[in-house]
Write a protein that holds these residues in place. Structure first.
Motif, mmCIF file in Angstrom:
data_model
loop_
_atom_site.group_PDB
_atom_site.id
_atom_site.type_symbol
_atom_site.label_atom_id
_atom_site.label_comp_id
_atom_site.label_asym_id
_atom_site.label_seq_id
_atom_site.Cartn_x
_atom_site.Cartn_y
_atom_site.Cartn_z
ATOM 1 N N VAL A 228 0.811 -1.278 0.011
ATOM 2 C CA VAL A 228 -0.033 -0.080 0.212
ATOM 3 C C VAL A 228 0.773 1.236 -0.152
ATOM 4 O O VAL A 228 0.539 2.282 -0.756
ATOM 5 N N ILE A 229 2.164 1.239 0.886
ATOM 6 C CA ILE A 229 2.821 2.302 0.784
ATOM 7 C C ILE A 229 3.533 2.614 -0.514
ATOM 8 O O ILE A 229 3.586 3.779 -1.086
ATOM 9 N N LEU A 230 4.153 1.538 -1.032
ATOM 10 C CA LEU A 230 4.642 1.537 -2.409
ATOM 11 C C LEU A 230 3.583 2.409 -3.268
ATOM 12 O O LEU A 230 4.010 2.975 -4.335
ATOM 13 N N ASN A 231 2.489 1.920 -3.640
ATOM 14 C CA ASN A 231 1.240 2.140 -4.126
ATOM 15 C C ASN A 231 1.131 3.739 -4.083
ATOM 16 O O ASN A 231 0.888 4.612 -5.179
ATOM 17 N N ALA A 232 1.209 4.276 -2.716
ATOM 18 C CA ALA A 232 1.085 5.494 -2.687
ATOM 19 C C ALA A 232 2.243 6.451 -3.105
ATOM 20 O O ALA A 232 2.170 7.773 -3.396
ATOM 21 N N VAL A 233 3.405 6.017 -2.670
ATOM 22 C CA VAL A 233 4.492 6.857 -3.024
ATOM 23 C C VAL A 233 4.761 7.038 -4.484
ATOM 24 O O VAL A 233 5.197 7.987 -5.033
ATOM 25 N N SER A 234 4.390 5.699 -5.200
ATOM 26 C CA SER A 234 4.418 5.824 -6.810
ATOM 27 C C SER A 234 3.467 6.735 -7.353
ATOM 28 O O SER A 234 3.485 7.571 -8.144
ATOM 29 N N GLU A 235 2.114 6.571 -6.859
ATOM 30 C CA GLU A 235 1.157 7.576 -7.285
ATOM 31 C C GLU A 235 1.409 9.039 -6.898
ATOM 32 O O GLU A 235 1.520 9.714 -7.893
ATOM 33 N N ASN A 236 2.003 9.365 -5.868
ATOM 34 C CA ASN A 236 2.481 10.845 -5.627
ATOM 35 C C ASN A 236 3.634 11.162 -6.690
ATOM 36 O O ASN A 236 3.692 12.392 -6.871
ATOM 37 N N GLU A 237 4.713 10.497 -6.756
ATOM 38 C CA GLU A 237 5.479 10.585 -7.814
ATOM 39 C C GLU A 237 5.045 10.901 -9.074
ATOM 40 O O GLU A 237 5.580 11.719 -9.694
ATOM 41 N N LEU A 238 4.136 10.201 -9.817
ATOM 42 C CA LEU A 238 3.480 10.456 -11.103
ATOM 43 C C LEU A 238 2.718 11.743 -10.932
ATOM 44 O O LEU A 238 2.968 12.382 -11.825
ATOM 45 N N SER A 239 2.223 11.989 -9.819
ATOM 46 C CA SER A 239 1.688 13.167 -9.856
ATOM 47 C C SER A 239 2.389 14.323 -9.706
ATOM 48 O O SER A 239 2.065 15.378 -10.256
#
Length: 306
Positions: A228-239
């Motif tokens: 879940v943390i990996l998904n969140a940081v990856s989403e934020n990086e793309l944003s």
């Protein structure tokens, strides 16, 4: 006139160099954006079991109901600016939570250099520590596990990850993931095994996990927490990359307008200087020609009348 020309020329050179720098930033952000956009199609699919594991604990509850518990907030920020309101949105959200709860049970573990600069000053009573990734490599499961382990050093009933979810190149949505503590997670498994219908998938998963050793259940919990943390940081990086492209595009437009207006002033001033120089040259040539040909008046006849 030469002073004005030098002034406009120096401004023009500065705008051209600045335009090149910002163009380079845009190209870098665009390449990272294109690299990260490929994961959008599978981002939710990878969390299907994490959702099944963690949703029963907090499912259907509003944030007001959850604020009474001690919570570790992990705002996922950026290391650099020039990416729109991504970081400030985190600060506003945390400020609203602190106002709502009076700060009771609120702990903050920050991710990113921008948050390290701001959160200790804005919320010193709740700030714990910061985690910094230099962004030299793509976000990985190892980094997510590192974040999970550091967040676990702060005791709380739940962990809330605050990030910006990518929607499109011009749109990012503020979002959160709620992860229960291991104790609450195991308690939800016991509740599901007792109350859920036997044909329900939550019942089957809960019983399958409860048949395992405690260490195996904890490994399952830690794996999905890190996922879940990996998904969140990856989403934020793309944003972040998408927001930076939009912000840089606006900067390029402004710089181009300033460059063009300065170029026009430079050309106008240079043309005026050239015109003035030509008039002076023509005046001098006329005066020289007149002196060589004579004025046409003879002193001997100067006082004579016609």
């Amino acid at each position: 006139m030469s002073g004005k020309l030098n002034f406009y020329k120096s401004k023009l050179d500065g705008y051209k160099k600045f335009y090149q720098i910002v163009s380079t930033i845009k190209r870098i952000a665009l390449s990272k954006y294109q690299f990260g956009i490929a994961r959008v199609n599978t981002r939710d699919y990878t969390l299907r079991y994490s959702k099944k594991a963690f949703d029963p604990v907090f499912g259907g509850k509003e944030e007001e109901e959850l604020c009474g518990n001690s919570t570790t907030f992990i705002p996922v920020g950026t290391n650099r600016g020039n990416c729109g309101p991504l970081n400030s949105a985190n600060y506003r959200y945390l400020g609203a939570i602190i106002d709502q709860t009076g700060g009771k049970g609120v702990s903050i573990v920050n991710i990113g250099k921008k948050g390290l600069d701001a959160i200790p000053k804005l919320m010193p009573e709740h700030y714990q520590h910061s985690l910094i990734n230099p962004d030299k490599q793509a976000k990985s499961f190892v980094w997510a596990n590192f974040v999970s382990e550091n967040a676990a050093t702060v005791e709380s009933d739940r962990t809330q990850i605050i990030f910006n979810r990518f929607v499109s190149a011009g749109s990012q949505v503020h979002a959160v993931y709620n992860i229960p503590s291991f104790e609450k997670f195991t308690a939800s498994l016991l509740e599901a095994s007792e109350n859920e219908p036997a044909e329900n998938s939550n019942y089957r998963m809960a019983n399958a996990l409860l048949d395992l050793e405690e260490n195996d259940v904890r490994d399952f919990y830690e794996f999905h927490k890190s996922l879940v943390i990996l998904n969140a940081v990856s989403e934020n990086e793309l944003s972040e990359h998408a927001a930076r492209i939009i912000a840089v595009e606006g900067q390029l437009t402004n710089i181009a307008q300033l460059r063009d207006s300065t170029q026009m002033l430079f050309n106008k001033t240079r043309q005026g200087a050239i015109t003035t120089a030509l008039i002076e040259i023509l005046s001098a040539m006329t005066a020289m020609a007149d002196s060589q040909a004579g004025s046409g008046i003879t002193k001997d006849e100067f006082w004579l009348t016609a």
